[in-house]
Design an enzyme around this catalytic site. Structure first.
Site, mmCIF file in Angstrom:
data_model
loop_
_atom_site.group_PDB
_atom_site.id
_atom_site.type_symbol
_atom_site.label_atom_id
_atom_site.label_comp_id
_atom_site.label_asym_id
_atom_site.label_seq_id
_atom_site.Cartn_x
_atom_site.Cartn_y
_atom_site.Cartn_z
ATOM 1 C CB SER A 1 89.383 15.723 46.436
ATOM 2 O OG SER A 1 90.451 16.594 46.121
ATOM 3 C CE LYS B 1 86.502 18.035 46.656
ATOM 4 N NZ LYS B 1 85.926 18.975 45.770
ATOM 5 C CG HIS C 1 90.047 18.830 50.090
ATOM 6 N ND1 HIS C 1 89.960 19.431 48.841
ATOM 7 C CD2 HIS C 1 91.127 18.003 50.017
ATOM 8 C CE1 HIS C 1 90.928 18.983 48.066
ATOM 9 N NE2 HIS C 1 91.650 18.111 48.750
ATOM 10 C CG ASN C 2 87.416 22.074 47.313
ATOM 11 O OD1 ASN C 2 87.886 20.962 47.552
ATOM 12 N ND2 ASN C 2 86.709 22.329 46.242
ATOM 13 C CD GLU D 1 92.125 22.642 45.805
ATOM 14 O OE1 GLU D 1 91.645 21.553 46.178
ATOM 15 O OE2 GLU D 1 91.787 23.196 44.746
HETATM 16 P P1 NBP Z 1 80.003 19.616 34.665
HETATM 17 O O1 NBP Z 1 79.978 20.205 36.021
HETATM 18 O O2 NBP Z 1 80.520 20.420 33.540
HETATM 19 O O3 NBP Z 1 78.514 19.132 34.297
HETATM 20 C C1 NBP Z 1 78.211 18.601 33.043
HETATM 21 C C2 NBP Z 1 77.300 17.400 33.179
HETATM 22 O O4 NBP Z 1 76.064 17.783 33.840
HETATM 23 C C3 NBP Z 1 76.920 16.841 31.832
HETATM 24 O O5 NBP Z 1 76.877 15.430 31.930
HETATM 25 C C4 NBP Z 1 75.532 17.439 31.639
HETATM 26 O O6 NBP Z 1 74.740 16.708 30.730
HETATM 27 C C5 NBP Z 1 74.990 17.315 33.017
HETATM 28 N N1 NBP Z 1 73.749 18.060 33.234
HETATM 29 C C6 NBP Z 1 73.508 19.385 33.264
HETATM 30 BR BR1 NBP Z 1 74.764 20.666 32.946
HETATM 31 N N2 NBP Z 1 72.236 19.700 33.507
HETATM 32 C C7 NBP Z 1 71.617 18.512 33.632
HETATM 33 C C8 NBP Z 1 70.281 18.153 33.890
HETATM 34 N N3 NBP Z 1 69.341 19.078 34.106
HETATM 35 N N4 NBP Z 1 69.961 16.840 33.941
HETATM 36 C C9 NBP Z 1 70.901 15.907 33.737
HETATM 37 N N5 NBP Z 1 72.203 16.177 33.502
HETATM 38 C C10 NBP Z 1 72.562 17.478 33.459
HETATM 39 O O7 NBP Z 1 80.778 18.212 34.686
HETATM 40 P P2 NBP Z 1 82.163 17.821 35.413
HETATM 41 O O8 NBP Z 1 83.201 18.864 35.261
HETATM 42 O O9 NBP Z 1 82.442 16.437 34.941
HETATM 43 O O10 NBP Z 1 81.775 17.778 36.955
HETATM 44 C C11 NBP Z 1 80.731 16.925 37.444
HETATM 45 C C12 NBP Z 1 80.539 17.203 38.931
HETATM 46 O O11 NBP Z 1 81.736 16.859 39.625
HETATM 47 C C13 NBP Z 1 80.269 18.676 39.253
HETATM 48 O O12 NBP Z 1 79.345 18.759 40.304
HETATM 49 C C14 NBP Z 1 81.617 19.187 39.708
HETATM 50 O O13 NBP Z 1 81.502 20.284 40.553
HETATM 51 C C15 NBP Z 1 82.156 17.963 40.419
HETATM 52 N N6 NBP Z 1 83.603 17.896 40.573
HETATM 53 C C16 NBP Z 1 84.425 18.340 39.601
HETATM 54 C C17 NBP Z 1 85.811 18.257 39.765
HETATM 55 C C18 NBP Z 1 86.723 18.706 38.678
HETATM 56 O O14 NBP Z 1 87.940 18.743 38.918
HETATM 57 N N7 NBP Z 1 86.220 19.045 37.503
HETATM 58 C C19 NBP Z 1 86.336 17.701 40.926
HETATM 59 C C20 NBP Z 1 85.474 17.224 41.885
HETATM 60 C C21 NBP Z 1 84.104 17.329 41.708
HETATM 61 P P3 NBP Z 1 74.741 17.118 29.164
HETATM 62 O O15 NBP Z 1 75.920 16.435 28.573
HETATM 63 O O16 NBP Z 1 73.445 16.575 28.682
HETATM 64 O O17 NBP Z 1 74.829 18.613 29.086
#
Ligand code: NBP
Length: 482
Positions: A131, A185, A188-189, A192
């Protein structure tokens, strides 16, 4: 590329993964291997952050051979199918004793399933809630890892080094086995969602009741942030309300479309609570309020449905604002109390040993719901570890006693004026439900027995009873069906 040069790796280099990788690389003793499905993100990260000393990999084989044994990798990719795809690849190239951590927003039942499937290979699988958004990932998130005790031995020191620090303590704890981290988690959300909705209702009431401008209400929130409501969400609310739209010169909040988005973790919290039979009404109302807002095709009836003729005008603005503050504080206590109840019920259902006091402590820094009063929750569980209902701890009883008069005035004022306050009012209804010596559930049991012979219990003797309600019988008969 040198073989086995890194002690930890990150797969998925979008915003969360790249920031977490930079956070890891900034800590003494870490060398971080990085891999992303499409090469561009890896190349960009390496080019933009030479100081991090990343070890880039361009295939899963290369990624595995760049890690020292036991290998440890954190997956930060889109939740769902992408996570399964990456796990399959890592299982293919990793060996028994290695550790795969999923830091994405996985549904805890997926984590339980994945942990079970990966366990057979001898590889450790850890579902970890993260988070704090992108800034938290970079500077120090709140981390909620599940998984085995064995994996915690290796992961503990690494995670402690990158987590946020609150009052000298790292915001990470081994939550419990398999899906426990993602479950916590998720809740938590959910909390939130409730916290944000309550703040939004407080803003709306103050604006409509006192006519204060968003900037003036920002001052109110800034003031509140110096007291018992001190929290990240109150702090950023003041900033959001102060923001002026560059294009129109009006408060930005007035030009933002009033349809709230959601990524689904609030709904998961409510669905899971329904399955567990735990009332999380504040969280549910907050989730439904977002749904209501984002149905413009239904909201077109706004000019059709009748409401009160008079707009709300309060006589004493300062007194009204103070009432809203107290109503917000009381409703917030309910939201956290309901969330902790859900964690307790989840732990019982899934066999996790979760230290609720430790959870409240790791939420004090890094995460979105960080708030001063989490210390009071930690104190309450320290005093009474098996506290059945969080808000019956002495601190909260006192706070609720102080707030309840104002809370009732605000809910009734909102109802009279036709201002929706679903989270304020449902929290109060929950509070009064817990207080009630006797509930009309007795009548519901009667109705159920009437139409479905569902039976009922009596207050005056043990057993299960059914009444022959209808037909030509005039007397009420009860028979013990035991
Ligand atoms: P995204 O959720 O937007 O995911 C993008 C990533 O997933 C890229 O690296 C993409 O690779 C990869 N990907 C996909 Br789409 N399909 C794939 C596959 N089949 N094989 C391998 N890689 C694959 O990224 P994010 O916003 O950085 O979030 C990452 C995780 O963290 C998510 O699960 C999200 O829910 C979680 N999270 C996010 C937050 C937040 O505030 N954003 C907070 C806490 C947790 P590519 O570049 O090749 O398309």
């Amino acid at each position: 590329m040198p073989e086995a040069a890194a002690n930890i790796g990150v797969v998925g280099l979008a915003v969360m993964g790249s920031n977490l990788a930079r956070n890891l690389a900034s800590r003494e003793g870490n060398t971080v291997a990085v891999y992303n499905r499409s090469r561009t993100k890896t190349d960009e990260l390496i080019a933009e952050h030479p100081e991090a000393g990343f070890v880039p990999a361009f295939s899963y084989e290369e990624f595995a051979s760049s890690l020292s044994v036991p290998r440890t990798a954190v997956i930060m990719v889109k939740a769902g199918g992408p996570t399964d795809a990456v796990i399959d690849e890592l299982v293919r190239v990793f060996e028994p004793g290695d550790i795969i951590v999923d830091g994405g927003n996985a549904l805890f039942t997926d984590t339980i399933r994945r942990e079970k499937a990966v366990r057979d290979t001898g590889i450790n699988f850890v579902g970890m809630g993260v988070s704090g958004g992108e800034e938290g990932a970079l500077l120090g998130p709140s981390l909620m890892p599940g998984g085995s005790d064995e994996s915690w031995v290796t992961l503990g020191p690494i995670l402690r080094s990158i987590a946020a620090v609150a009052e000298g303590e790292p915001c990470v704890t081994h939550v419990g086995h398999d899906g426990a981290g993602h479950f916590v988690k998720m809740v938590h959300n959910g909390i939130e969602y409730a916290d944000m909705q309550l703040i939004a209702e407080a803003y709306d009431l103050i604006r409509r009741g006192t006519g204060k401008s968003p900037a003036e209400i920002a001052d109110v929130f800034a003031e509140w942030n110096r007291g018992e409501l001190e929290s990240y969400l109150i702090e950023i609310t003041a900033e959001v309300l102060r923001q002026v739209d560059a294009a129109t010169g009006t408060p930005l909040v007035d030009v933002i479309l009033d349809q709230a988005g959601a990524k689904g973790t609030g709904a998961w919290t409510v669905q899971t609570a329904l399955d567990l039979g735990v009332p999380v009404s504040g969280i549910a109302e907050a989730t439904f309020a977002r749904s209501l807002s984002s149905h413009p095709e239904q909201r077109i009836v706004s000019g059709v449905l009748p409401g009160p003729a008079e707009a709300l005008v309060v006589a004493d603005a300062d007194a009204f604002v103070e009432d809203v503050r107290l109503a917000l504080f009381a409703s917030k206590i309910v939201a956290y109390s309901q969330g902790f109840d859900e964690i307790r019920a989840g732990a019982a259902q899934y066999g996790w040993s979760i230290d609720l006091g430790a959870i409240s402590k790791i939420w004090r820094g890094g995460c979105i719901i960080r708030a001063q009063f989490l210390n009071r929750i930690a104190d309450s569980y320290a005093q009474t570890p098996d506290l059945a209902v969080l808000m019956t701890a002495p601190y909260f009883v006192e706070a609720l006693g102080r707030a309840q008069g104002a809370w009732r005035r605000i809910v009734s004022t909102a109802a009279d004026a036709g201002i929706p306050s679903p989270a304020f009012s449902s929290s109060l209804a929950y509070y009064d439900g817990l207080r009630a010596k006797r509930l009309p559930a007795a009548l519901i049991q009667g109705q159920r027995d009437f139409f479905g012979a569902h039976t009922y219990k009596r207050i005056d003797k043990p057993g299960t009873f059914h009444t022959l309600w209808s037909g030509d019988r005039t007397e009420i008969e009860a028979e013990d069906t035991h």
